[in-house]
Design a protein around this motif. Sequence first.
Motif, PDB file in Angstrom:
ATOM      1  N   LEU A  95     132.959 -47.599  -1.009  1.00  0.00           N
ATOM      2  CA  LEU A  95     133.476 -46.461  -1.758  1.00  0.00           C
ATOM      3  C   LEU A  95     134.910 -46.691  -2.224  1.00  0.00           C
ATOM      4  N   HIS A  96     135.846 -46.716  -1.289  1.00  0.00           N
ATOM      5  CA  HIS A  96     137.270 -46.762  -1.655  1.00  0.00           C
ATOM      6  C   HIS A  96     137.637 -48.043  -2.387  1.00  0.00           C
ATOM      7  N   ASN A  97     137.161 -49.185  -1.904  1.00  0.00           N
ATOM      8  CA  ASN A  97     137.526 -50.453  -2.548  1.00  0.00           C
ATOM      9  C   ASN A  97     136.991 -50.538  -3.970  1.00  0.00           C
ATOM     10  N   LEU A  98     135.748 -50.093  -4.156  1.00  0.00           N
ATOM     11  CA  LEU A  98     135.176 -50.126  -5.499  1.00  0.00           C
ATOM     12  C   LEU A  98     135.878 -49.119  -6.415  1.00  0.00           C
ATOM     13  N   GLU A  99     136.298 -47.971  -5.852  1.00  0.00           N
ATOM     14  CA  GLU A  99     137.032 -46.999  -6.659  1.00  0.00           C
ATOM     15  C   GLU A  99     138.380 -47.564  -7.104  1.00  0.00           C
ATOM     16  N   THR A 100     139.002 -48.358  -6.228  1.00  0.00           N
ATOM     17  CA  THR A 100     140.267 -48.995  -6.599  1.00  0.00           C
ATOM     18  C   THR A 100     140.065 -49.953  -7.763  1.00  0.00           C
ATOM     19  N   LEU A 101     138.968 -50.695  -7.735  1.00  0.00           N
ATOM     20  CA  LEU A 101     138.692 -51.666  -8.801  1.00  0.00           C
ATOM     21  C   LEU A 101     138.293 -50.991 -10.114  1.00  0.00           C
ATOM     22  N   GLU A 102     137.918 -49.705 -10.047  1.00  0.00           N
ATOM     23  CA  GLU A 102     137.555 -48.999 -11.270  1.00  0.00           C
ATOM     24  C   GLU A 102     138.734 -48.932 -12.247  1.00  0.00           C
ATOM     25  N   ASN A 103     139.945 -48.924 -11.703  1.00  0.00           N
ATOM     26  CA  ASN A 103     141.126 -48.778 -12.541  1.00  0.00           C
ATOM     27  C   ASN A 103     141.672 -50.106 -13.055  1.00  0.00           C
ATOM     28  N   PHE A 104     141.025 -51.198 -12.683  1.00  0.00           N
ATOM     29  CA  PHE A 104     141.606 -52.508 -12.962  1.00  0.00           C
ATOM     30  C   PHE A 104     141.756 -52.759 -14.463  1.00  0.00           C
ATOM     31  N   TYR A 105     140.727 -52.462 -15.231  1.00  0.00           N
ATOM     32  CA  TYR A 105     140.795 -52.738 -16.669  1.00  0.00           C
ATOM     33  C   TYR A 105     141.702 -51.740 -17.382  1.00  0.00           C
ATOM     34  N   VAL A 106     141.489 -50.431 -17.121  1.00  0.00           N
ATOM     35  CA  VAL A 106     142.213 -49.392 -17.855  1.00  0.00           C
ATOM     36  C   VAL A 106     143.697 -49.390 -17.511  1.00  0.00           C
ATOM     37  N   ARG A 107     144.048 -49.651 -16.249  1.00  0.00           N
ATOM     38  CA  ARG A 107     145.437 -49.507 -15.808  1.00  0.00           C
ATOM     39  C   ARG A 107     146.162 -50.839 -15.618  1.00  0.00           C
ATOM     40  N   VAL A 108     145.456 -51.960 -15.731  1.00  0.00           N
ATOM     41  CA  VAL A 108     146.100 -53.254 -15.528  1.00  0.00           C
ATOM     42  C   VAL A 108     145.927 -54.147 -16.765  1.00  0.00           C
ATOM     43  N   ILE A 109     144.686 -54.478 -17.109  1.00  0.00           N
ATOM     44  CA  ILE A 109     144.437 -55.420 -18.197  1.00  0.00           C
ATOM     45  C   ILE A 109     144.821 -54.836 -19.553  1.00  0.00           C
ATOM     46  N   SER A 110     144.284 -53.661 -19.865  1.00  0.00           N
ATOM     47  CA  SER A 110     144.517 -53.054 -21.173  1.00  0.00           C
ATOM     48  C   SER A 110     145.995 -52.785 -21.456  1.00  0.00           C
ATOM     49  N   PRO A 111     146.767 -52.204 -20.516  1.00  0.00           N
ATOM     50  CA  PRO A 111     148.190 -51.964 -20.811  1.00  0.00           C
ATOM     51  C   PRO A 111     148.964 -53.233 -21.133  1.00  0.00           C
ATOM     52  N   TYR A 112     148.642 -54.354 -20.469  1.00  0.00           N
ATOM     53  CA  TYR A 112     149.379 -55.588 -20.743  1.00  0.00           C
ATOM     54  C   TYR A 112     149.011 -56.166 -22.106  1.00  0.00           C
ATOM     55  N   ILE A 113     147.757 -56.025 -22.508  1.00  0.00           N
ATOM     56  CA  ILE A 113     147.369 -56.482 -23.848  1.00  0.00           C
ATOM     57  C   ILE A 113     148.118 -55.685 -24.917  1.00  0.00           C
ATOM     58  N   VAL A 114     148.146 -54.377 -24.742  1.00  0.00           N
ATOM     59  CA  VAL A 114     148.867 -53.512 -25.681  1.00  0.00           C
ATOM     60  C   VAL A 114     150.352 -53.850 -25.686  1.00  0.00           C
TER      61      VAL A 114
END
Length: 241
Positions: free
Chosen positions: A58-77
């Motif tokens: 539960l918790h670990n997978l929920e943490t990974l849910e934010n990986f693209y939206v809050r980590v990858i995408s902001p750096y590309i922008v």
Amino acid sequence: RFFGISRAALRYGERLVSHSVNLRLVASLRSWFYDKLIDNNLKVTAIFRSGDLLDRMLHNLETLENFYVRVISPYIVFIIITIGASVFIGKYHPIIGWVLACGLVVTGILIPILTILITRGLSKTSLGQYTILSSSVIESLDGLEELTAFGSDSLVVDQIISESNSLSGIQQRLSARIGLASGLAILTFGLTIWGLLRMAIPIVEDGNLTGILLAVIIQIGMASFESANPLPAASQQLVQS
């Protein structure tokens, strides 16, 4: 004018695309996790406490849910905005473009690196303590009848409260360090805008730049920091992920 009017629609489209990608990644991750869980056939999962395993599900997978939206995408922008805005402003005068580029690099790269360095240990400790607390709560609920029958329920409650207080203390220290990084980002933003004014005003006085374009340069500089300001928090999210 076009981008100002279409901003709401473009932002909605960005949210729609990024969350669609994120949900697809999470769906693949969950499927992969459950496949591995079935293939293990208790060889590996038997060494985990039941609460620990549930926390991973539960918790670990929920943490990974934010990986693209809050980590990858902001750096590309951030990379696109930094290059585009700095080159555009640099067309009027190179030194103005370099001032903006330096401010964005400090906010988007150096401060996030500092954030990773000062939060990495606490982030790992926080995740470990969260797992311990989750395991204790779940196993206490599983054995609640036996604990109550032998009068040990109060001891378990005290243990859970102690673990919860420990986690709260870790999270408070983590939040303070993230707040420090965010404060440094705001300070860098202010200094960069001051630097743009400091460098651009003499150019206006020399007649090489109009007053209207000075306002345009400052507004572009302020707007470009919208892509850099979330990155200190994104770096901490990267550590957790």
